[in-house]
Design an enzyme around this catalytic site. Structure first.
Site, short mmCIF file in Angstrom:
data_model
loop_
_atom_site.label_atom_id
_atom_site.label_comp_id
_atom_site.label_asym_id
_atom_site.label_seq_id
_atom_site.Cartn_x
_atom_site.Cartn_y
_atom_site.Cartn_z
N HIS A 326 0.81 -1.22 0.00
CA HIS A 326 0.00 0.00 0.00
C HIS A 326 0.84 1.27 0.00
CE1 HIS A 326 -3.26 -2.77 1.10
NE2 HIS A 326 -4.07 -1.83 0.67
N GLY A 327 2.05 1.21 0.48
CA GLY A 327 2.84 2.43 0.45
C GLY A 327 4.17 2.29 1.16
#
Length: 482
Positions: A326-327
């Site tokens: 996700h990041g």
């Protein structure tokens, strides 16, 4: 190009007319139109990044063909790892280069060895996390002989770049979506109407619920030091509904748009906030990603077949990798680890497959037991979302600390409480609609199929009016940044 923009409102009808009235007699021309429309759709953000999609498409197409002709197992593995290296190499460079560089500097600074490496001002290509996983599924399935490699480069390009789900999923498997490009599509009125209905509900989720919740979630999280614990809790709840309605709204629009063109995409969300435990939540949340990690990471690692230590290790790996996907921030890794901790007791006690059916199926209200489990699972999810939304680990800890302080018992205060209350009412109405429609693929499908025409149309008009009333903010979808 945003789904909730005027640009897309013009783009979609034009492509629809060309698709069904100009190219409908020739399958190859239909697929070519999809590729051209998809490149235009993606290039609307930045034409430079089209080269990444085209290069990734070409690499995996060639490798698929080579895998078909190669019988030597070692050479087949080399081809597979070329595909994995190219796709994950692009993803790693654009998404994680500065993250690893910053942490590398931090480690050396900790040992009193300061260094000054050169960082890069890297722009993250929209959707790269999604289409790289989609192309990887093709190569891996061909390698495992689950799928015959395609000889149709246009069909394969359409599969990789299919504009409805290109930038934020669902992450489709080649075994499901690619064969649909080989078959002649015929316009089906009922399928198209159902697609429009799902698009409408997706727009409602995004424009009416997510964007309104985002306004206050952003205000509270960005200025958390100014608010009481009760207001911070309200901000966490606003983000909880923002991220769900934003992402599932995108998926609804993507699935509905695909149905307009005769394609069937997999369901990506299945009413996750009505889950009775965290295992059920992950069977209902971002289904295309969770099943991708299950099939291409968890099971190859041994899944739950080994001893207790292997089960624990594999569970943490899959959730932490999911968080990192996700990041490039430690907050996402902690979010993933938290979900692993939530999941472990269920897995170790073999209760992770208990709730496979719809909660309170065929009933108006849930039992006290089901309701208590839903509220507990929802509370754990909200807590984890704080780490997901926070700017840093320190920010998340201070945010949670204030929630747990005596100020939690105070009345939430924001400058515009009237509009805050309107947003809360909208969220409550949304939850009620979702509850009554929880046995369908999307909430209003039930009403669209079972209500009489006057009531059905009245519902559509109310939804359309509400969308136009709140239209104008055009906030980017959250998952574009992932």
């Amino acid at each position: 190009m945003l789904f909730n923009s005027i640009d897309f409102a013009i783009f979609l009808p034009i492509v629809f007319v060309l698709y069904w009235f100009v190219t409908h007699k020739n399958l190859k021309w239909q697929n070519f139109l999809i590729v051209a429309a998809s490149y235009l759709f993606y290039g609307w953000w930045d034409w430079r990044f089209l080269s990444l999609i085209i290069f990734s498409t070409a690499v995996d197409y060639i490798i698929g063909r080579e895998l078909e002709n190669e019988g030597h197992q070692i050479k087949r593995k080399v081809l597979l790892w070329i595909s994995i290296s190219v796709n994950l190499g692009f993803l790693g460079f654009f998404k994680y280069y500065n993250f690893f560089l910053d942490n590398f500097v931090t480690v050396f600074t900790f040992f009193d060895q300061p260094i000054n490496p050169q960082g890069l001002n890297i722009i993250l290509p929209v959707g790269i996390s999604f289409y790289t996983f989609q192309t990887l599924s093709y190569t891996i399935d061909v390698y495992k002989s689950k799928l015959k490699p395609t000889r149709d480069f246009i069909a394969f390009s359409a599969f990789v770049s299919f504009f409805p789900q290109l930038v934020a999923g669902p992450i489709e498997r080649a075994t499901n979506l690619l064969p649909q490009f080989y078959k002649k599509r015929s316009f089906e009125y009922n399928k198209a109407v159902d697609g429009l209905r799902q698009i409408l509900w997706g727009l409602f989720k995004k424009v009416v619920i997510a964007d309104n919740c985002a306004e206050y979630a952003n205000l509270i999280f960005n200025n958390s030091e100014d608010y009481s614990g009760s207001t911070l809790l309200l901000g966490a709840l606003f983000f909880t509904f923002q991220i769900y309605c934003d992402f599932s709204g995108y998926s609804d629009i993507a699935i509905g748009t695909s149905r307009l063109f005769g394609f069937n995409l997999m369901q990506n969300f299945n009413f996750p906030y009505f889950s009775r435990d965290i295992a059920e939540f992950w069977r209902r949340w971002h289904i295309s990603l969770s099943t991708w990690f299950r099939d291409y990471l968890y099971i190859p690692l041994g899944g739950s077949r080994g001893g207790t230590w292997m089960k624990i290790r594999n569970t943490f790996i899959i959730f932490i990798v999911s968080g990192f996907w996700h990041g490039a921030n430690w907050t996402f890794i902690i979010w993933g680890a938290l979900n692993a901790l939530y999941f472990l007791p269920l897995m170790l006690t073999k209760n992770n497959r208990n709730n496979l059916d719809v909660v309170a199926k065929g009933k108006l209200i849930p039992s006290i037991k089901d309701l208590s489990y839903i509220l507990l699972t929802f509370s754990l999810t909200v807590f984890a979302w704080i780490f997901f939304r926070a700017e840093s680990v320190g920010h998340a800890i201070s945010y949670i600390s204030e929630i747990l302080s005596p100020s939690l018992l105070s009345i939430p205060k924001l400058a515009d409480m009237q509009n805050v209350l309107i947003t809360i009412i909208l969220v409550v109405c949304f939850v009620i609609i979702e509850w009554f429609g929880r046995e369908e693929q999307y909430a209003i499908a039930k009403f669209g199929l079972k209500w009489r025409r006057p009531l059905r149309h009245a519902m559509y008009y109310v939804i359309i009016f509400t969308i136009f009333w709140f239209w104008g903010k055009e906030q980017q979808f959250i998952y574009f940044q992932f």
